[in-house]
Design a protein around this motif. Structure first.
Motif, PDB file in Angstrom:
ATOM      1  N   PHE A 148       2.444  -8.323  -6.512  1.00  0.00           N
ATOM      2  CA  PHE A 148       1.394  -8.521  -5.511  1.00  0.00           C
ATOM      3  C   PHE A 148       0.183  -9.215  -6.124  1.00  0.00           C
ATOM      4  CE2 PHE A 148      -2.605  -6.864  -3.796  1.00  0.00           C
ATOM      5  CZ  PHE A 148      -2.508  -7.217  -2.449  1.00  0.00           C
ATOM      6  N   LEU A 149      -0.271  -8.717  -7.243  1.00  0.00           N
ATOM      7  CA  LEU A 149      -1.466  -9.285  -7.873  1.00  0.00           C
ATOM      8  C   LEU A 149      -1.198 -10.689  -8.403  1.00  0.00           C
ATOM      9  CD1 LEU A 149      -2.699  -6.089  -9.733  1.00  0.00           C
ATOM     10  CD2 LEU A 149      -3.723  -7.141  -7.708  1.00  0.00           C
ATOM     11  N   TRP A 150      -0.024 -10.903  -9.003  1.00  0.00           N
ATOM     12  CA  TRP A 150       0.300 -12.231  -9.528  1.00  0.00           C
ATOM     13  C   TRP A 150       0.330 -13.265  -8.411  1.00  0.00           C
ATOM     14  CZ3 TRP A 150       4.215 -15.721  -8.556  1.00  0.00           C
ATOM     15  CH2 TRP A 150       4.338 -16.784  -9.463  1.00  0.00           C
ATOM     16  N   GLU A 185      -1.371 -20.299   4.730  1.00  0.00           N
ATOM     17  CA  GLU A 185      -2.389 -19.300   5.026  1.00  0.00           C
ATOM     18  C   GLU A 185      -1.999 -17.897   4.592  1.00  0.00           C
ATOM     19  OE1 GLU A 185      -3.778 -19.403   9.036  1.00  0.00           O
ATOM     20  OE2 GLU A 185      -4.364 -21.511   8.933  1.00  0.00           O
ATOM     21  N   THR A 186      -0.686 -17.602   4.575  1.00  0.00           N
ATOM     22  CA  THR A 186      -0.265 -16.243   4.260  1.00  0.00           C
ATOM     23  C   THR A 186       1.087 -16.259   3.574  1.00  0.00           C
ATOM     24  OG1 THR A 186      -1.282 -15.578   6.366  1.00  0.00           O
ATOM     25  CG2 THR A 186      -0.049 -13.897   5.169  1.00  0.00           C
ATOM     26  N   LEU A 187       1.230 -15.408   2.566  1.00  0.00           N
ATOM     27  CA  LEU A 187       2.527 -15.139   1.956  1.00  0.00           C
ATOM     28  C   LEU A 187       2.976 -13.759   2.408  1.00  0.00           C
ATOM     29  CD1 LEU A 187       4.827 -15.730  -0.102  1.00  0.00           C
ATOM     30  CD2 LEU A 187       3.400 -14.585  -1.822  1.00  0.00           C
ATOM     31  N   PHE A 188       4.123 -13.701   3.094  1.00  0.00           N
ATOM     32  CA  PHE A 188       4.694 -12.440   3.549  1.00  0.00           C
ATOM     33  C   PHE A 188       5.853 -12.059   2.637  1.00  0.00           C
ATOM     34  CE2 PHE A 188       2.743 -14.304   7.309  1.00  0.00           C
ATOM     35  CZ  PHE A 188       2.090 -13.219   7.877  1.00  0.00           C
ATOM     36  N   LEU A 189       5.917 -10.782   2.287  1.00  0.00           N
ATOM     37  CA  LEU A 189       6.976 -10.292   1.423  1.00  0.00           C
ATOM     38  C   LEU A 189       7.625  -9.062   2.054  1.00  0.00           C
ATOM     39  CD1 LEU A 189       5.176 -10.559  -2.029  1.00  0.00           C
ATOM     40  CD2 LEU A 189       6.901 -12.100  -1.114  1.00  0.00           C
ATOM     41  N   ALA A 190       8.943  -9.001   1.978  1.00  0.00           N
ATOM     42  CA  ALA A 190       9.683  -7.850   2.510  1.00  0.00           C
ATOM     43  C   ALA A 190      11.065  -7.834   1.894  1.00  0.00           C
ATOM     44  CB  ALA A 190       9.771  -7.911   4.038  1.00  0.00           C
ATOM     45  N   GLY A 191      11.814  -6.774   2.188  1.00  0.00           N
ATOM     46  CA  GLY A 191      13.186  -6.651   1.721  1.00  0.00           C
ATOM     47  C   GLY A 191      13.375  -5.576   0.675  1.00  0.00           C
ATOM     48  N   GLU A 192      12.286  -5.223   0.005  1.00  0.00           N
ATOM     49  CA  GLU A 192      12.305  -4.187  -1.018  1.00  0.00           C
ATOM     50  C   GLU A 192      10.863  -3.840  -1.328  1.00  0.00           C
ATOM     51  OE1 GLU A 192      13.496  -5.781  -4.873  1.00  0.00           O
ATOM     52  OE2 GLU A 192      13.237  -7.769  -3.996  1.00  0.00           O
ATOM     53  N   ARG A 193      10.677  -2.823  -2.130  1.00  0.00           N
ATOM     54  CA  ARG A 193       9.315  -2.400  -2.436  1.00  0.00           C
ATOM     55  C   ARG A 193       8.565  -3.489  -3.197  1.00  0.00           C
ATOM     56  NH1 ARG A 193       6.356   0.353  -6.321  1.00  0.00           N
ATOM     57  NH2 ARG A 193       4.781   1.758  -5.477  1.00  0.00           N
ATOM     58  N   LEU A 194       7.344  -3.776  -2.749  1.00  0.00           N
ATOM     59  CA  LEU A 194       6.499  -4.763  -3.415  1.00  0.00           C
ATOM     60  C   LEU A 194       5.699  -4.058  -4.501  1.00  0.00           C
ATOM     61  CD1 LEU A 194       5.134  -7.487  -3.800  1.00  0.00           C
ATOM     62  CD2 LEU A 194       3.626  -6.933  -1.866  1.00  0.00           C
ATOM     63  N   ASP A 195       6.043  -4.339  -5.745  1.00  0.00           N
ATOM     64  CA  ASP A 195       5.339  -3.702  -6.848  1.00  0.00           C
ATOM     65  C   ASP A 195       3.961  -4.329  -7.025  1.00  0.00           C
ATOM     66  OD1 ASP A 195       5.758  -5.807  -9.408  1.00  0.00           O
ATOM     67  OD2 ASP A 195       7.290  -5.902  -7.840  1.00  0.00           O
ATOM     68  N   PRO A 196       2.982  -3.560  -7.455  1.00  0.00           N
ATOM     69  CA  PRO A 196       1.615  -4.077  -7.587  1.00  0.00           C
ATOM     70  C   PRO A 196       1.499  -5.296  -8.493  1.00  0.00           C
ATOM     71  CG  PRO A 196       1.606  -1.682  -7.680  1.00  0.00           C
ATOM     72  CD  PRO A 196       3.050  -2.104  -7.694  1.00  0.00           C
ATOM     73  N   ALA A 197       2.300  -5.363  -9.566  1.00  0.00           N
ATOM     74  CA  ALA A 197       2.198  -6.497 -10.487  1.00  0.00           C
ATOM     75  C   ALA A 197       2.555  -7.807  -9.787  1.00  0.00           C
ATOM     76  CB  ALA A 197       3.105  -6.271 -11.691  1.00  0.00           C
ATOM     77  N   LEU A 208      -3.402 -10.572  15.128  1.00  0.00           N
ATOM     78  CA  LEU A 208      -4.137  -9.697  16.036  1.00  0.00           C
ATOM     79  C   LEU A 208      -5.422  -9.203  15.406  1.00  0.00           C
ATOM     80  CD1 LEU A 208      -4.153  -8.218  18.770  1.00  0.00           C
ATOM     81  CD2 LEU A 208      -2.939  -6.333  17.671  1.00  0.00           C
ATOM     82  N   GLU A 209      -5.297  -8.550  14.268  1.00  0.00           N
ATOM     83  CA  GLU A 209      -6.478  -8.071  13.559  1.00  0.00           C
ATOM     84  C   GLU A 209      -6.181  -7.942  12.074  1.00  0.00           C
ATOM     85  OE1 GLU A 209      -9.746  -4.482  13.784  1.00  0.00           O
ATOM     86  OE2 GLU A 209      -7.636  -4.018  14.055  1.00  0.00           O
ATOM     87  N   PRO A 210      -6.366  -9.026  11.320  1.00  0.00           N
ATOM     88  CA  PRO A 210      -6.182  -8.902   9.868  1.00  0.00           C
ATOM     89  C   PRO A 210      -7.125  -7.831   9.327  1.00  0.00           C
ATOM     90  CG  PRO A 210      -6.388 -11.197  10.523  1.00  0.00           C
ATOM     91  CD  PRO A 210      -6.757 -10.375  11.719  1.00  0.00           C
ATOM     92  N   SER A 211      -6.581  -6.909   8.565  1.00  0.00           N
ATOM     93  CA  SER A 211      -7.390  -5.808   8.074  1.00  0.00           C
ATOM     94  C   SER A 211      -7.242  -5.691   6.567  1.00  0.00           C
ATOM     95  CB  SER A 211      -6.969  -4.499   8.765  1.00  0.00           C
ATOM     96  OG  SER A 211      -5.589  -4.251   8.556  1.00  0.00           O
ATOM     97  N   GLU A 212      -7.866  -4.686   6.034  1.00  0.00           N
ATOM     98  CA  GLU A 212      -7.816  -4.444   4.597  1.00  0.00           C
ATOM     99  C   GLU A 212      -6.367  -4.381   4.119  1.00  0.00           C
ATOM    100  OE1 GLU A 212      -8.921  -0.826   1.464  1.00  0.00           O
ATOM    101  OE2 GLU A 212      -9.492  -0.703   3.572  1.00  0.00           O
ATOM    102  N   ILE A 213      -6.091  -5.043   3.016  1.00  0.00           N
ATOM    103  CA  ILE A 213      -4.760  -4.996   2.407  1.00  0.00           C
ATOM    104  C   ILE A 213      -4.821  -4.025   1.241  1.00  0.00           C
ATOM    105  CG2 ILE A 213      -3.030  -6.296   1.124  1.00  0.00           C
ATOM    106  CD1 ILE A 213      -3.824  -8.758   2.745  1.00  0.00           C
ATOM    107  N   LYS A 214      -3.968  -3.019   1.290  1.00  0.00           N
ATOM    108  CA  LYS A 214      -3.910  -2.045   0.214  1.00  0.00           C
ATOM    109  C   LYS A 214      -2.663  -2.305  -0.619  1.00  0.00           C
ATOM    110  CE  LYS A 214      -6.357   1.760   2.507  1.00  0.00           C
ATOM    111  NZ  LYS A 214      -6.373   3.227   2.723  1.00  0.00           N
ATOM    112  N   PRO A 215      -2.803  -2.639  -1.891  1.00  0.00           N
ATOM    113  CA  PRO A 215      -1.616  -2.846  -2.724  1.00  0.00           C
ATOM    114  C   PRO A 215      -0.697  -1.627  -2.692  1.00  0.00           C
ATOM    115  CG  PRO A 215      -3.603  -3.556  -3.863  1.00  0.00           C
ATOM    116  CD  PRO A 215      -4.055  -2.851  -2.625  1.00  0.00           C
TER     117      PRO A 215
END
Length: 647
Positions: A395-397, A381-393, A426-433
């Motif tokens: 994220f989109l891929w 249902e969800t892919l979570f990413l952390a540990g360093e900055r998530l670059d937009p490329a 709790l409340e899934p909201s808009e995801i901003k890249p």
């Protein structure tokens, strides 16, 4: 062609992305009425003596959560699930492609193993308040060891398996363990790493050697044992067979574990986590941040040597009564770039948590995401990413390839759980890249200028957290309260200094631009290396990038880029460099002064996947660079030295 499933994002609720809604209300309540908020959250934990108070601030800034309560973390993670009739539920799903092993450990089986291991520790004289150092690969025995320590009130300190002897010795001297629990070796896709010689050398170097070392013998490389000090794992466990240990009653403020921050040099810095606040934070975050409940399966594709492994391979899922995936291998090379998808499909993973580095490695090998389509990921249902900055490329891929929400979350070893995240439960909201969303309840995040004044929305500054930190964060530095104060609480009085820079937009979304020392000053213009990296990564041939600031006689600093091209890409290096320079000029501006881009096959990284930017910076400045103790692959550094002609 990209093989992906139809996007299954839940639509944002009305007002998502604005300062309203359930998640924002919860955050406000957590700051306005900490007592009520956290006492309510604490009801999800089973206490021996329930708390009547949430926060003790009498010794601020040394805050204590649930000061009058007692509990046992191991009981909450294992025993109570068996007692409540869930002993047959799978607790640990073990996947080891490097040994072709796959196994399941139920909660009932885990309870027997942990109680036996705890009894064996007691037989060796380990008790409440003693320390135990764990130096093991990603095997079930490592999980058993951690929980066994928690069961009897011993303080565990996990050191990443394969850490060099001198670094291991420094941690032994700092933690002063009564016992070291280790293994003969770790197994990687292309080699076997013998742990025992490094352990022997570390013990010999140590000024405070342990009384005993326990060694799990592995078939890939069996180790010789030292008489009167070492025990075979099976012989050790036999000591507890007839005397399994019960759960000790511990104060909420009793330390649960010490975890040394990655990249430490000289004297190590051990983050101390408590029992009560940690249990409450883990339980709350599993439900509200990750949307994981009893019986769900979560896979944090990390290592127990890092904080993600502690929080979301071990304690978070088990406290919740979920199934956790324990994976011994790499995202690529074991044997291919489909391992994340293969294991997630085989185990019915609902939430997958990994680092952007792992996805970039996968994307490099499978740029079109074709391998995703070979596996049934209907449970994901969800892919979570952390540990360093998530670059937009990246994220989109990932979003296009998987067809599920890609949720960035930002936190640190010191905090132990997310500072900012999109609250999927709790409340899934808009995801901003580019943003890990808003601050999580409990965290009072402020963006401060150098004088300690809060800045306006959209203005970059130092990301700080107004005290007190919420439950689950570090209590101090092991054995050194002054170092805790000087490292985190001195620069901005009344605030915890994260060491990262960024800004908050008008909707309250946090944007983390990188470590404050990764902001470069080019002729008086402050530029974020993270923003430059994001720009480079937008080039269709670039799989991964890093930017550092190097000394320049005229401008003070100028950026230098390093890029890795995607697998199978055919591009002339000189042409690529010119295109990247033009891309930065067009998107960031000529002020960026990016003129130097080096194409490399790999970037030097820590074992947790973080790029060693200081190494790149020092090399670019012509300095001699010693091999960092946290480096994943020394060969990458050697090749980079040759490429740059540096000592």
């Amino acid at each position: 062609m990209v093989h992906c499933r139809r996007l299954r994002t839940r639509p944002p609720r009305e007002g998502a992305g604005r300062v309203s809604g359930e998640a924002v209300a919860a955050h406000r309540r957590s700051l306005a009425d900490r007592e009520a908020f956290w006492l309510e959250a604490a009801t999800a934990v089973e206490w021996r003596t329930p708390p009547t108070r949430a926060l003790d601030d009498s010794a601020a800034p040394f805050y204590r959560w649930f000061p009058d309560a007692t509990l046992n973390t191991c009981f909450n993670a294992v025993d109570r699930h068996v007692r409540d009739g869930h002993g047959d539920r799978v607790a640990i799903a073990y996947e080891s492609p490097v040994t072709s092993a796959s196994a399941e450990v139920t909660y009932a089986e885990l309870l027997d193993l942990v109680a036996t291991c705890a009894g064996a520790l007691e037989a060796l004289g380990v008790g409440h308040g003693d320390t135990v150092l764990i130096y093991m690969p990603m095997v079930p025995e490592a999980v058993v060891s951690m929980l066994a320590c928690a069961r009897i009130g011993a303080v565990h300190s996990v050191v990443f398996g394969g850490f060099a002897a001198n670094e291991l010795a420094a941690r032994i001297d700092d933690a002063r363990p009564a016992v070291v629990l280790s293994a003969s070796c770790g197994i990687e896709p292309t080699r076997v790493v013998d742990y025992k010689p490094m352990l022997d050398q570390a013990v010999e170097q140590s000024a405070s050697p342990p009384r005993h070392c326990v060694v799990l013998q592995r078939d890939a490389s069996r180790a010789s044992l030292v008489d009167d000090r070492d025990l075979d794992w099976d012989d050790f466990m036999a000591l507890g067979t007839d005397r399994p240990a019960a759960c000790a009653e511990l104060a909420s403020s009793d330390p649960l574990y010490i975890l040394y921050t990655s990249g430490t040099t000289a004297r190590p810095k051990g983050v101390v986590r408590d029992n009560g606040g940690h249990a409450v934070a883990m339980t709350w975050s599993m439900r509200h941040v990750f949307d994981i409940g009893p019986g769900d399966t979560m896979w944090a594709a990390s290592d127990i040597g890092w904080v993600v492994g502690h929080s979301y391979i071990i304690y978070g899922p088990l406290l919740t009564g979920a199934t956790t995936v324990l994976y011994e291998g790499k995202p690529v090379g074991t044997p291919d770039a489909a391992q994340l998808w293969r294991v997630a499909a085989a185990r019915g993973v609902k939430a997958l948590f990994t680092a952007p580095t792992a996805l970039r490695a996968v994307r490099k090998e499978d740029p079109h995401g074709q391998l995703v389509g070979d596996h049934d990921l209907s449970a994901l249902e969800t892919l979570f990413l952390a540990g360093e900055r998530l670059d937009p490329a990246t994220f989109l891929w990932a979003g296009e390839a998987l067809g599920v929400p890609v949720v960035d979350n930002w936190w640190q070893t010191e905090t132990g759980w997310p500072i900012a995240a999109n609250l999927r439960g709790l409340e899934p909201s808009e995801i901003k890249p580019g943003s890990p969303s808003r601050p999580v309840p409990g965290y009072d995040v402020r963006i401060l200028d150098p004088d300690g004044h809060e800045v306006a929305p959209g203005v970059e500054g130092a990301i700080c957290i107004r005290l007190p930190l919420p439950p689950g964060c570090l209590q101090t530095v092991w054995g050194d309260d002054e170092r805790y104060l000087s490292s985190y609480l001195t620069d901005f009085p009344g605030h915890y200094l994260t060491g990262d820079g960024g800004y908050v937009d008008e909707d309250g979304y946090l944007f983390v631009m990188g470590r404050t020392d990764d902001v470069i000053n080019v002729a008086g213009h402050r530029l974020s290396t993270g923003a430059l990296e994001a720009c480079l990564s937008r080039h269709p041939m670039v799989a991964e990038s890093a930017v550092v600031g190097v000394a320049d006689d005229l401008k003070g600093q100028v950026p230098r880029g390093f890029v890795i091209v995607k697998a199978g890409a055919e591009v002339d290096d000189d042409v690529l460099r010119a295109e990247l320079v033009d891309l930065v000029r067009d998107e960031v501006g000529a002020v960026a002064s990016l003129r130097d881009v080096t194409v490399v096959h790999a970037l030097p990284k820590t074992r947790s996947g973080k790029i060693l930017r200081k190494v790149l910076r020092d090399m670019s400045d012509g300095k001699a660079v010693e091999t960092p103790p946290t480096i994943e692959d020394v060969a990458v550094l050697d090749k980079l030295r040759d490429r740059l002609g540096r000592p």
